[in-house]
Design a protein around this motif. Structure first.
Motif, PDB file in Angstrom:
ATOM      1  N   GLY A 127     -32.814 -10.864  -7.911  1.00 46.66           N
ATOM      2  CA  GLY A 127     -32.469 -10.604  -9.304  1.00 46.66           C
ATOM      3  C   GLY A 127     -32.740 -11.841 -10.132  1.00 46.66           C
ATOM      4  N   TYR A 128     -32.075 -11.907 -11.286  1.00 43.98           N
ATOM      5  CA  TYR A 128     -32.388 -12.967 -12.233  1.00 43.98           C
ATOM      6  C   TYR A 128     -31.148 -13.631 -12.808  1.00 43.98           C
ATOM      7  CZ  TYR A 128     -36.972 -10.882 -12.010  1.00 43.98           C
ATOM      8  OH  TYR A 128     -38.156 -10.413 -11.547  1.00 43.98           O
ATOM      9  N   LEU A 129     -31.320 -14.877 -13.172  1.00 46.41           N
ATOM     10  CA  LEU A 129     -30.328 -15.583 -13.982  1.00 46.41           C
ATOM     11  C   LEU A 129     -30.981 -15.832 -15.340  1.00 46.41           C
ATOM     12  CD1 LEU A 129     -27.880 -17.339 -14.768  1.00 46.41           C
ATOM     13  CD2 LEU A 129     -28.901 -19.217 -13.471  1.00 46.41           C
ATOM     14  N   HIS A 130     -30.361 -15.285 -16.389  1.00 46.84           N
ATOM     15  CA  HIS A 130     -30.842 -15.509 -17.755  1.00 46.84           C
ATOM     16  C   HIS A 130     -29.917 -16.523 -18.418  1.00 46.84           C
ATOM     17  CE1 HIS A 130     -33.213 -11.791 -17.337  1.00 46.84           C
ATOM     18  NE2 HIS A 130     -32.118 -11.261 -16.821  1.00 46.84           N
ATOM     19  N   VAL A 131     -30.484 -17.549 -18.984  1.00 53.74           N
ATOM     20  CA  VAL A 131     -29.675 -18.557 -19.683  1.00 53.74           C
ATOM     21  C   VAL A 131     -30.128 -18.634 -21.139  1.00 53.74           C
ATOM     22  CG1 VAL A 131     -28.979 -20.986 -19.788  1.00 53.74           C
ATOM     23  CG2 VAL A 131     -29.353 -19.898 -17.571  1.00 53.74           C
ATOM     24  N   THR A 132     -29.222 -18.337 -22.050  1.00 53.22           N
ATOM     25  CA  THR A 132     -29.544 -18.405 -23.477  1.00 53.22           C
ATOM     26  C   THR A 132     -28.845 -19.611 -24.080  1.00 53.22           C
ATOM     27  OG1 THR A 132     -29.708 -16.011 -23.579  1.00 53.22           O
ATOM     28  CG2 THR A 132     -29.477 -17.162 -25.674  1.00 53.22           C
ATOM     29  N   VAL A 133     -29.629 -20.524 -24.626  1.00 50.66           N
ATOM     30  CA  VAL A 133     -29.069 -21.719 -25.264  1.00 50.66           C
ATOM     31  C   VAL A 133     -29.136 -21.524 -26.767  1.00 50.66           C
ATOM     32  CG1 VAL A 133     -29.262 -24.221 -25.528  1.00 50.66           C
ATOM     33  CG2 VAL A 133     -29.835 -23.157 -23.331  1.00 50.66           C
ATOM     34  N   ASP A 134     -27.951 -21.592 -27.387  1.00 51.30           N
ATOM     35  CA  ASP A 134     -27.863 -21.464 -28.837  1.00 51.30           C
ATOM     36  C   ASP A 134     -27.308 -22.785 -29.366  1.00 51.30           C
ATOM     37  OD1 ASP A 134     -27.289 -20.947 -31.457  1.00 51.30           O
ATOM     38  OD2 ASP A 134     -26.201 -19.077 -31.086  1.00 51.30           O
ATOM     39  N   HIS A 135     -28.166 -23.571 -30.014  1.00 54.84           N
ATOM     40  CA  HIS A 135     -27.740 -24.894 -30.488  1.00 54.84           C
ATOM     41  C   HIS A 135     -26.853 -24.822 -31.724  1.00 54.84           C
ATOM     42  CE1 HIS A 135     -30.108 -27.224 -27.673  1.00 54.84           C
ATOM     43  NE2 HIS A 135     -31.097 -26.365 -27.856  1.00 54.84           N
ATOM     44  N   GLY A 136     -26.669 -23.610 -32.227  1.00 55.42           N
ATOM     45  CA  GLY A 136     -25.856 -23.463 -33.427  1.00 55.42           C
ATOM     46  C   GLY A 136     -26.710 -23.496 -34.677  1.00 55.42           C
ATOM     47  N   PHE A 137     -28.002 -23.743 -34.496  1.00 58.92           N
ATOM     48  CA  PHE A 137     -28.952 -23.666 -35.619  1.00 58.92           C
ATOM     49  C   PHE A 137     -30.258 -23.165 -35.024  1.00 58.92           C
ATOM     50  CE2 PHE A 137     -28.971 -27.894 -33.794  1.00 58.92           C
ATOM     51  CZ  PHE A 137     -30.319 -28.083 -33.510  1.00 58.92           C
ATOM     52  N   GLY A 138     -31.092 -22.582 -35.848  1.00 61.92           N
ATOM     53  CA  GLY A 138     -32.364 -22.044 -35.352  1.00 61.92           C
ATOM     54  C   GLY A 138     -32.140 -20.868 -34.425  1.00 61.92           C
ATOM     55  N   ARG A 139     -33.202 -20.444 -33.789  1.00 65.53           N
ATOM     56  CA  ARG A 139     -33.098 -19.275 -32.918  1.00 65.53           C
ATOM     57  C   ARG A 139     -32.630 -19.640 -31.520  1.00 65.53           C
ATOM     58  NH1 ARG A 139     -38.069 -15.059 -33.448  1.00 65.53           N
ATOM     59  NH2 ARG A 139     -37.617 -14.419 -35.586  1.00 65.53           N
ATOM     60  N   PRO A 140     -31.730 -18.832 -30.939  1.00 60.61           N
ATOM     61  CA  PRO A 140     -31.361 -19.077 -29.537  1.00 60.61           C
ATOM     62  C   PRO A 140     -32.579 -18.908 -28.638  1.00 60.61           C
ATOM     63  CG  PRO A 140     -29.880 -17.485 -30.575  1.00 60.61           C
ATOM     64  CD  PRO A 140     -31.013 -17.683 -31.523  1.00 60.61           C
TER      65      PRO A 140
END
Ligand SMILES: [Zn+2]
Length: 292
Positions: A115-128
């Motif tokens: 399967g997969y590990l998805h990691v979404t980084v959202d810096h609080g500005f711009g697009r995640p």
């Protein structure tokens, strides 16, 4: 021992580390979601991994981890900030599996090794930004390590642990060590040697060692400097009654009126923290009045 999150770097510039204890945070998740032992071990490792990973990849904002394996536990979701807070849930919180051959909770089988590990980084500005890696083993620590090695293009060591008894979470915590460009073969040997001789992370915690003492034990042989203050770690969700009401406004006047007449109420539950929300008939009629 107070739970906390601490960053450190070695004076010779070969490694940097993030270390955290998360016992209270994981116990809060266990109680909120009424987790089985297996599910608590899995979510406990994932929450700890999120608390450790967030300050490594984001200075502000948040990091969302989604473990999507082929095991019976279903998906694991964790949302963590770089400041020591996290929330999370698993799809099948009551799943229980027999202990594995090592006598540990069988997180790998529960999550699945495909399967997969998805990691979404959202810096609080711009697009995640979302990155995806294949699961290494479903054991959580190895999967997070694979993500780090792939995304940061540098070697790292990830340790996450959760010790449970019938009474609940007795100790949870871990660390991420990143190898910086100046590291040598000896750097890795020293750390691996320390890790094999120190016993598990939660074992050190259960002996009453402080965050800094554990850090120095694992990084024995390095001149370790801590960076900043210890930040408290805790389970924290963003849901509120106001947000629930705000979400109901998605429905138009007609729908809100029929909800009020037919159901006499609207209710919802936050996936992340299992908090229950409720609006009665009058509340729905008020909302309907306010919407076009
Ligand atoms: Zn919530």
């Amino acid at each position: 021992m107070e739970d906390g999150l601490l960053k450190a770097i070695s004076a010779d510039g070969t490694i940097r580390a993030v270390i955290a204890t998360t016992t209270g945070l994981v116990e809060s998740a266990r109680k909120r979601h009424n987790l089985s032992f297996t599910a608590a071990a899995a979510l406990g490792r994932a929450l700890t991994g999120g608390v450790l990973l967030a300050p490594v990849v984001a200075r502000e904002g948040q990091v969302l981890l989604k473990f999507h394996g082929n095991g019976p536990l279903g998906k694991i979701f964790v949302d963590a900030s770089p400041h020591g807070t996290a929330r999370g849930y698993v799809e099948n919180p009551q799943l229980e599996l027999p202990l594995n051959s090592l006598g540990n909770f069988d997180v790998g089988t529960a999550v699945g090794n495909t399967g997969y590990l998805h990691v979404t980084v959202d810096h609080g500005f711009g697009r995640p930004h979302t990155s995806t890696v294949e699961l290494a083993s479903g054991e959580i620590g190895e999967d997070i390590n694979r993500y780090l090695v792939t995304s940061e293009q540098a070697g790292s060591i990830v340790v996450v642990g959760c010790h449970l008894t019938r009474k609940g979470v007795e100790a949870a915590g871990g660390l991420i060590i990143q190898l910086l460009p100046d590291h040598t073969e000896e750097t890795i040997c020293k750390i691996e040697n320390n890790i094999t001789t120190f016993g598990t992370f939660t074992f050190l915690m259960r002996r009453g060692m402080t965050l800094e003492a554990i850090l120095h034990r694992i990084l024995n042989g390095f001149d370790v400097r801590t960076l900043g203050e210890v930040k408290p770690t805790k389970f924290a969700c963003k849901c509120t009654n106001e947000r629930f009401i705000e979400a109901l406004k998605i429905f138009g006047k007609e729908d809100l009126l029929s909800m009020a007449e037919e159901d006499g109420q609207a209710e919802g539950r936050c996936h992340f923290c299992n908090e229950f929300y409720y609006v009665n008939k009058e509340g729905l009629l008020d909302l309907a009045k306010g919407s076009g």
